[in-house]
Design a protein around this motif. Structure first.
Motif, PDB file in Angstrom:
ATOM      1  N   MET A  25       0.840  -1.204   0.000  1.00 21.29           N
ATOM      2  CA  MET A  25       0.000   0.000   0.000  1.00 21.29           C
ATOM      3  C   MET A  25       0.869   1.246   0.000  1.00 21.29           C
ATOM      4  N   ASP A  26       2.016   1.194   0.684  1.00 22.96           N
ATOM      5  CA  ASP A  26       2.951   2.324   0.672  1.00 22.96           C
ATOM      6  C   ASP A  26       3.437   2.604  -0.754  1.00 22.96           C
ATOM      7  N   ASP A  27       3.741   1.537  -1.492  1.00 21.50           N
ATOM      8  CA  ASP A  27       4.215   1.688  -2.868  1.00 21.50           C
ATOM      9  C   ASP A  27       3.140   2.319  -3.753  1.00 21.50           C
ATOM     10  N   ILE A  28       1.908   1.878  -3.548  1.00 19.45           N
ATOM     11  CA  ILE A  28       0.796   2.399  -4.350  1.00 19.45           C
ATOM     12  C   ILE A  28       0.608   3.883  -4.075  1.00 19.45           C
ATOM     13  N   ALA A  29       0.594   4.241  -2.804  1.00 17.25           N
ATOM     14  CA  ALA A  29       0.403   5.642  -2.433  1.00 17.25           C
ATOM     15  C   ALA A  29       1.509   6.514  -3.015  1.00 17.25           C
ATOM     16  N   GLN A  30       2.741   6.044  -2.910  1.00 16.95           N
ATOM     17  CA  GLN A  30       3.867   6.817  -3.432  1.00 16.95           C
ATOM     18  C   GLN A  30       3.804   6.933  -4.950  1.00 16.95           C
ATOM     19  N   SER A  35      -2.009   9.976  -0.333  1.00 15.14           N
ATOM     20  CA  SER A  35      -1.680   9.500   1.002  1.00 15.14           C
ATOM     21  C   SER A  35      -2.190   8.075   1.203  1.00 15.14           C
ATOM     22  N   LYS A  36      -1.504   7.340   2.065  1.00 10.63           N
ATOM     23  CA  LYS A  36      -1.964   5.990   2.380  1.00 10.63           C
ATOM     24  C   LYS A  36      -3.319   6.040   3.087  1.00 10.63           C
ATOM     25  N   ARG A  37      -3.550   7.104   3.818  1.00  9.69           N
ATOM     26  CA  ARG A  37      -4.849   7.258   4.503  1.00  9.69           C
ATOM     27  C   ARG A  37      -5.981   7.285   3.473  1.00  9.69           C
ATOM     28  N   THR A  38      -5.751   7.997   2.353  1.00  5.40           N
ATOM     29  CA  THR A  38      -6.775   8.061   1.302  1.00  5.40           C
ATOM     30  C   THR A  38      -7.065   6.672   0.743  1.00  5.40           C
ATOM     31  N   LEU A  39      -6.017   5.875   0.558  1.00  5.94           N
ATOM     32  CA  LEU A  39      -6.208   4.509   0.055  1.00  5.94           C
ATOM     33  C   LEU A  39      -7.092   3.698   0.993  1.00  5.94           C
ATOM     34  N   TYR A  40      -6.806   3.784   2.275  1.00  8.35           N
ATOM     35  CA  TYR A  40      -7.587   2.997   3.237  1.00  8.35           C
ATOM     36  C   TYR A  40      -9.016   3.527   3.374  1.00  8.35           C
TER      37      TYR A  40
END
Length: 215
Positions: A25-30, A35-40
């Motif tokens: 998920m960190d890779d996707i956000a970057q 932000s990773k928060r948006t992904l979640y």
């Protein structure tokens, strides 16, 4: 395209090219600049995002098959074209599904169940069209024909331990097996179309090197 749709499509490309397990998920956000928060907030967890990304992958395949089939002169040639594309994509698709089965079995099971049903529906529609157009005999059991075609085609696209005769590529074997199946259910007109297609396909459909002959 909404933000969610854009994330799903771009994440799908990351999973396909980089591997399902290696993409975090960190890779996707970057990679997407969010932000990773948006992904979640949008997807809850990686498993849900992975499922939606794989739906996107298979839907893009289906759209490509529809595009290929739109130029076919009849449904029999359309089936050859679609199945040939399935063969071309088989290495990527098999790798994806094997990784899903190993690392995300619940996503794998869900996609297999849904995908199998959609594929059977598509095959039924094309076989029914072939019967209506006088290319396939009318008294065949469609459910049996679908099962035989589905599992016969799957055997050569997914079985890594199946040995082919020396000098026969996967593509050539696939075309021969599928055309033999079609011959068994075709009318005289269907047989004529098959023979015409097989005369043209070596020039129209480039052969791939058989990776299994060196194993």
């Amino acid at each position: 395209m909404t933000q969610k749709e854009r994330i799903i499509e771009q994440t799908m490309r990351m999973f396909v090219t980089q591997g399902i397990k290696s993409v975090r998920m960190d890779d996707i956000a970057q990679q997407l600049g969010i932000s990773k928060r948006t992904l979640y907030e949008l997807f809850d967890d990686k498993e849900n995002l992975l499922y939606l990304a794989m739906l996107c992958y298979f839907e893009q395949n289906r759209l490509r098959w529809n595009s290929l089939g739109s130029n076919a002169p009849n449904v029999l040639v359309r089936m050859f074209m679609v199945l040939s594309d399935v063969m071309e994509q088989s290495e990527t698709t098999t790798r994806i599904m094997e990784n899903l089965r190993k690392f995300y079995p619940s996503v794998y099971a869900k996609l297999m169940g849904e995908g199998s049903e959609k594929n059977r529906q598509d095959l039924r529609q094309m076989l029914e069209q072939g019967v209506a157009d006088g290319l396939f005999i009318g008294h065949i059991d469609l459910d049996l024909a679908i099962t035989v075609l589905y599992y016969t085609a799957s055997a050569i696209t997914t079985r890594k331990d199946m040995l082919l005769p020396e000098g026969i590529s996967e593509r050539s074997a696939f075309i021969q097996i599928v055309s033999t199946f079609f011959r068994g259910i075709s009318t005289a007109e269907g047989l004529r179309i098959i023979d015409d297609f097989l005369k043209r396909y070596p020039a129209d459909l480039p052969k791939r090197t058989n990776r299994r002959t060196n194993e």
